[in-house]
Design an enzyme around this catalytic site. Structure first.
Site, PDB file in Angstrom:
ATOM      1  N   ALA A  81    -123.781 -80.130   2.895  1.00  0.00           N
ATOM      2  CA  ALA A  81    -122.226 -81.545   3.286  1.00  0.00           C
ATOM      3  C   ALA A  81    -121.382 -81.509   4.244  1.00  0.00           C
ATOM      4  O   ALA A  81    -120.781 -79.519   3.937  1.00  0.00           O
ATOM      5  CB  ALA A  81    -121.595 -82.436   2.313  1.00  0.00           C
ATOM      6  N   SER A  82    -121.838 -81.751   5.493  1.00  0.00           N
ATOM      7  CA  SER A  82    -121.524 -80.417   6.439  1.00  0.00           C
ATOM      8  C   SER A  82    -119.463 -81.003   6.934  1.00  0.00           C
ATOM      9  O   SER A  82    -119.213 -81.924   6.150  1.00  0.00           O
ATOM     10  CB  SER A  82    -121.985 -81.236   7.536  1.00  0.00           C
ATOM     11  N   MET A  83    -118.808 -79.783   7.761  1.00  0.00           N
ATOM     12  CA  MET A  83    -117.098 -80.727   6.785  1.00  0.00           C
ATOM     13  C   MET A  83    -116.965 -81.805   8.157  1.00  0.00           C
ATOM     14  O   MET A  83    -117.848 -81.920   8.767  1.00  0.00           O
ATOM     15  CB  MET A  83    -116.597 -79.569   8.883  1.00  0.00           C
TER      16      MET A  83
END
Length: 371
Positions: A81-83
């Site tokens: 899950a990206s920033m």
């Protein structure tokens, strides 16, 4: 959210679609203080788990294409899950409006698809995931959350033609070559937002491409640096140092350079690494950690066994060694001089054009090639 990256018009979606609803019980957030991924369990430490879920940090959710077991980090992170700040920077670039048809390449946890569904409508989002287990978990999370968008288990490189045409296409994996299928599946005037880069480094830069009215090309400027896991079909095979260099660099073709470490290396997400990658074809660069005032930077040819090493040392002239048919340091030095002479352009001065037969990067305007 840090960095002021949340666009005002995306604030309602951010409030309505928490990232925590799409994260697994065991996850590996990247700890900014230690610079490492750490295991956090919602069962064992719910406070820490929710703290990281709500923080502006990337979170690894799969290692080693699913072969990893246990709580320790695996070898290679393969889903995440990206920033949130990166997610919303790209959603801002996408400029999706209610009713737009959106194709997402790289479902991951499903959080990005849920945000899009809140914005444009559940029925207007299609998301493609190459990993069957990841796709199934995302499908379950989206259904449980009440945002049951269509999740397709397949190779995102091929897009999803049966749902075309799309007004917007967003890609959540780094690519080195943009398939023309994505252009063909977008409406004329549609937008494609994709992290793009070269094998020179792991860094990517977000390209915001506008599809031409005749559908025969897509072109646009880059908007800023990011770093994504690469599209599985385009991962760089492992570069094995010993395949290139035996016995160390001493005694090889040796020289010096007056370029300093600060000038050449710059920041991790600085524009010079990106610019050099555009000029030095088929080359992978590794910037090693600095120890005792010395930092080696290695270059490996990807079509032969050419290599080079520049050793930057505090208070001393940098030494260079090279081997193989290409003089990779001379190519790197020339590329760096080109970047300097061009006024040290940032990412936003570069752009990309994609056609059915080729893709090429440019500086300032499409006709000004960087190659």
């Amino acid at each position: 959210m840090s960095g002021g990256a949340l666009p005002v018009d995306w604030a309602p979606s951010y409030a309505a679609v928490p990232r925590s609803a799409f994260l697994p019980d065991l996850m590996w957030p990247f700890d900014m203080d230690t610079g490492t991924s750490i295991a956090v369990s919602r069962t064992d430490d719910p406070g820490a788990w929710f703290g990281y879920a709500d923080s502006d940090v990337p979170v690894v959710t799969q290692w080693d294409d699913g072969a990893h077991t246990g709580t320790d980090p695996g070898r290679v992170s393969t889903s995440s899950a990206s920033m949130p700040s990166v997610v919303f920077r790209m959603l801002r670039d996408l400029d999706a409006h209610p009713g737009n048809r959106v194709l997402e390449i790289g479902t991951g946890t499903g959080w990005n698809a849920a945000l899009l569904a809140h914005r444009v409508g559940v029925e207007n989002v299609v998301t493609v995931e190459v990993d069957g287990a990841v796709a199934e978990r995302a499908r379950a999370s989206l259904s449980r959350f009440g945002a049951a968008v269509r999740v397709v288990h397949g190779d995102g490189y091929e897009g999803c033609p049966e749902g075309a045409p799309y007004d917007r296409i967003i890609v959540t994996a780094g690519v080195r070559h943009i398939p023309f299928a994505w252009v063909e599946q977008a409406r004329p005037g549609g937008l494609i937002v994709v992290p793009w880069g070269t094998h020179y480094s792991n860094g990517d830069t977000v390209a915001r491409l506008v599809v031409a009215q005749d559908g025969r090309s897509a072109s646009g400027a880059f908007t800023g640096p990011v770093e994504f896991m690469k599209l599985r079909a385009q991962r760089l095979p492992l570069v094995v140092h010993s395949d290139y260099v035996t016995g160390g660099p001493t005694g090889r073709d040796e020289s010096t350079t007056d370029i300093t470490e600060d000038e050449f290396v710059g920041d991790r997400f600085g524009p010079q690494r990106f610019a050099l990658g555009l000029r030095i074809s088929n080359c992978h660069c590794v910037v090693a950690d600095k120890r005792d005032g010395a930092r080696p930077v290695w270059f490996y040819g990807l079509t032969d066994r050419s290599w080079a090493c520049v050793m930057f040392r505090d208070g001393d002239t940098a030494r260079v060694w090279q081997g193989g048919p290409r003089r990779l340091w001379e190519e790197a030095e020339a590329a760096h001089r080109w970047w300097e002479n061009a006024g040290r352009p940032g990412h936003e001065r570069f752009g990309l054009t994609v056609t059915a037969s080729a893709q090429h990067a440019w500086l300032d305007e499409p006709g000004q090639s960087v190659n």
